[in-house]
Design a protein around this motif. Structure first.
Motif, PDB file in Angstrom:
ATOM      1  N   ARG A   1      16.469  36.500 -53.495  1.00 41.13           N
ATOM      2  CA  ARG A   1      17.191  35.250 -53.749  1.00 41.13           C
ATOM      3  C   ARG A   1      16.407  34.054 -53.218  1.00 41.13           C
ATOM      4  NH1 ARG A   1      22.441  35.000 -55.237  1.00 41.13           N
ATOM      5  NH2 ARG A   1      23.607  33.062 -54.940  1.00 41.13           N
ATOM      6  N   ALA A   2      15.849  34.209 -52.022  1.00 40.77           N
ATOM      7  CA  ALA A   2      15.068  33.118 -51.434  1.00 40.77           C
ATOM      8  C   ALA A   2      13.813  32.844 -52.255  1.00 40.77           C
ATOM      9  CB  ALA A   2      14.698  33.453 -49.990  1.00 40.77           C
TER      10      ALA A   2
ATOM     11  N   GLN B  77      19.966  27.116 -59.366  1.00 39.03           N
ATOM     12  CA  GLN B  77      20.693  27.734 -60.476  1.00 39.03           C
ATOM     13  C   GLN B  77      20.159  29.130 -60.777  1.00 39.03           C
ATOM     14  OE1 GLN B  77      21.077  25.352 -64.013  1.00 39.03           O
ATOM     15  NE2 GLN B  77      21.774  27.050 -65.269  1.00 39.03           N
ATOM     16  N   ALA B  78      18.841  29.284 -60.811  1.00 38.21           N
ATOM     17  CA  ALA B  78      18.240  30.593 -61.049  1.00 38.21           C
ATOM     18  C   ALA B  78      18.568  31.546 -59.909  1.00 38.21           C
ATOM     19  CB  ALA B  78      16.736  30.463 -61.218  1.00 38.21           C
ATOM     20  N   ALA B  79      18.556  31.066 -58.685  1.00 42.32           N
ATOM     21  CA  ALA B  79      18.889  31.909 -57.538  1.00 42.32           C
ATOM     22  C   ALA B  79      20.316  32.420 -57.643  1.00 42.32           C
ATOM     23  CB  ALA B  79      18.703  31.138 -56.234  1.00 42.32           C
TER      24      ALA B  79
ATOM     25  N   LEU C  11      21.117  39.091 -57.918  1.00 40.88           N
ATOM     26  CA  LEU C  11      22.134  39.957 -57.328  1.00 40.88           C
ATOM     27  C   LEU C  11      22.462  39.461 -55.922  1.00 40.88           C
ATOM     28  CD1 LEU C  11      23.706  42.594 -57.959  1.00 40.88           C
ATOM     29  CD2 LEU C  11      21.868  43.837 -56.793  1.00 40.88           C
ATOM     30  N   ARG C  12      23.740  39.159 -55.671  1.00 42.34           N
ATOM     31  CA  ARG C  12      24.145  38.665 -54.354  1.00 42.34           C
ATOM     32  C   ARG C  12      25.207  39.569 -53.761  1.00 42.34           C
ATOM     33  NH1 ARG C  12      27.345  35.382 -50.889  1.00 42.34           N
ATOM     34  NH2 ARG C  12      29.130  35.398 -52.299  1.00 42.34           N
ATOM     35  N   LEU C  13      24.900  40.067 -52.583  1.00 45.02           N
ATOM     36  CA  LEU C  13      25.832  40.901 -51.842  1.00 45.02           C
ATOM     37  C   LEU C  13      26.836  40.010 -51.129  1.00 45.02           C
ATOM     38  CD1 LEU C  13      26.175  43.969 -51.083  1.00 45.02           C
ATOM     39  CD2 LEU C  13      24.829  43.456 -49.035  1.00 45.02           C
ATOM     40  N   VAL C  14      28.123  40.249 -51.339  1.00 50.57           N
ATOM     41  CA  VAL C  14      29.164  39.492 -50.649  1.00 50.57           C
ATOM     42  C   VAL C  14      29.422  40.174 -49.307  1.00 50.57           C
ATOM     43  CG1 VAL C  14      31.542  38.681 -50.718  1.00 50.57           C
ATOM     44  CG2 VAL C  14      30.215  38.821 -52.838  1.00 50.57           C
TER      45      VAL C  14
ATOM     46  N   ILE D 271      27.637  39.083 -62.140  1.00 53.11           N
ATOM     47  CA  ILE D 271      26.636  38.270 -62.850  1.00 53.11           C
ATOM     48  C   ILE D 271      27.161  37.998 -64.255  1.00 53.11           C
ATOM     49  CG2 ILE D 271      24.264  38.168 -63.715  1.00 53.11           C
ATOM     50  CD1 ILE D 271      23.466  40.004 -61.384  1.00 53.11           C
ATOM     51  N   GLU D 272      27.564  36.758 -64.490  1.00 52.37           N
ATOM     52  CA  GLU D 272      28.162  36.388 -65.773  1.00 52.37           C
ATOM     53  C   GLU D 272      27.079  36.082 -66.812  1.00 52.37           C
ATOM     54  OE1 GLU D 272      31.252  36.706 -66.226  1.00 52.37           O
ATOM     55  OE2 GLU D 272      32.241  36.525 -64.279  1.00 52.37           O
ATOM     56  N   GLY D 273      27.448  36.216 -68.075  1.00 53.61           N
ATOM     57  CA  GLY D 273      26.542  35.857 -69.153  1.00 53.61           C
ATOM     58  C   GLY D 273      25.384  36.804 -69.342  1.00 53.61           C
TER      59      GLY D 273
END
Length: 374
Positions: A79-80, A89-91, A95-98, A121-123
């Motif tokens: 992500r970084a 926006q791209a970041a 995949l982001r872990l909550v 992840i939408e769209g």
């Protein structure tokens, strides 16, 4: 006495994660065979926000805290990297872990089950099989970029979530033991398959020997590079994110590329009852090479790694054939099967693909040279 499966207590699980809004609904999602996956919808300001909830199979993954430490390190690093290169926006599409409310990467229930949560992840969508060269090229580019992003992952070596996962010598020795024990009494029925496997023993050590001599480097690898582990944009068809990080661990980049060849450049499904239908599709192999070497990983790989891209496809196919044959000889104790000869069918398709790659090895090497400029 059998008991009906107990439905997850979604409200209780959901509230333990640092999510936005209150849980509105939850239900099964996808068709994975290892973990249980659900989509949860939270009501937030009159709108629904989706999350992915997963119960991690701790019978397969024996050390879930270590696995989740890997996942957190990798997702935060990727992500970084994307944020720095392409913006916020791209970041936001990675995949982001909550995290849990406690700050941990997972939640453990009172009954010992391990749960994790991702932003949905939408769209974007996944496909189960490559149907054209554009898909193959994009999947290979995505996995190549993913490897390159993780080349400078700080914090030391990742945990091995499944030790010796792609250690082909270990897979070969497991087959040798299964032949000797013949616990299901099936060895006599698969003499040809056993002969095929034993005749290629030397292949098991090729990449391991190069690693030992320092001619290849251990890196962070995904280890399950099927196209359904790449999210593709609904409108663009371009890769948005690499998903399913349970097997991310130290390995060789060629394991990942070889698995792409096995699954994305093959002509039929691995459980096709007609092994004769299985062969390597050179146009799709070329697309994989173009996508992979055209990504940032192209600058990371050395000449030896590039020269073995075609062999990697053979090795990963051979390794999977060894695993299917071993399981068949042991009485089908590992893989899910739909009929008594399912693992034998899988073995035969894999060995047919090995034969095809052997026949096409010179053509595949030529493609690598042409694409890579070597």
């Amino acid at each position: 006495m059998s008991h009906a499966p107990v439905s997850p207590d979604f409200p209780e699980i959901f509230r333990q994660f640092a999510v936005r809004g209150e849980l509105a609904s939850a239900g099964p999602f996808g068709n994975g065979h290892i973990n249980e996956t659900y989509v949860a919808v939270a009501a937030e300001g009159g709108r629904g926000r989706r999350y992915v909830l997963q119960k991690v199979n701790h019978h397969i993954f024996k050390n879930v805290p270590a696995l989740m430490e890997n996942v957190r390190r990798v997702t935060e690093h990727v992500r970084a990297k994307v944020r720095a290169a392409k913006g916020e926006q791209a970041a936001g599409e990675t995949l982001r872990l909550v995290p849990a409310v406690s700050g941990a990467a997972f939640v453990q229930s009172a009954t010992g089950e391990f749960w994790r949560c991702y932003d949905f992840i939408e769209g974007a969508h996944t496909v189960d099989r490559v149907t054209n060269e554009a898909q193959a090229r994009e999947a290979a580019r995505a996995f190549g970029e993913f490897q390159a992003q993780l080349a400078d992952l700080p914090g030391g070596r990742l945990h091995e979530t499944i030790p010796h996962f792609h250690h082909t010598r270990s897979r070969f020795e497991a087959l040798r033991v299964a032949i000797a024990e013949d616990r299901a009494g099936r060895a006599k029925d698969v003499a040809a398959e056993i002969e095929f496997a034993l005749a290629r023993e030397a292949d098991a050590d090729v990449l391991l020997a190069l690693l030992a001599k320092g001619e290849m480097a251990e890196r962070v690898t995904h280890n399950d590079t099927k196209i359904n582990n790449v999210m593709l944009g609904d409108t663009t068809g371009q890769a948005v994110a690499v998903i399913d990080l349970d097997t991310i661990m130290p390995g060789l980049p060629l394991y990942d590329f070889g698995e792409m060849v096995r699954t994305s450049a093959s002509s039929t499904w691995e459980d096709d009852p007609e092994a004769g239908n299985m062969h390597v599709r050179l146009p799709l192999f070329r697309a994989l090479v173009e996508g992979y070497l055209g990504s940032e990983v192209g600058a990371v790989l050395n000449a030896t790694e590039r020269a073995h891209l075609g062999f990697a496809g053979k090795l990963m196919t051979y390794e999977n054939g060894l695993r299917f044959l071993t399981d068949f000889l042991q009485g089908d104790t590992y893989y899910k099967i739909k009929h008594p000869r399912h693992n034998l069918v899988r073995t035969r398709t894999q060995f047919a693909l090995v034969r095809s790659i052997e026949r096409e090895s010179e053509a595949m090497a030529a493609i690598v040279r042409e694409v890579g400029g070597g």
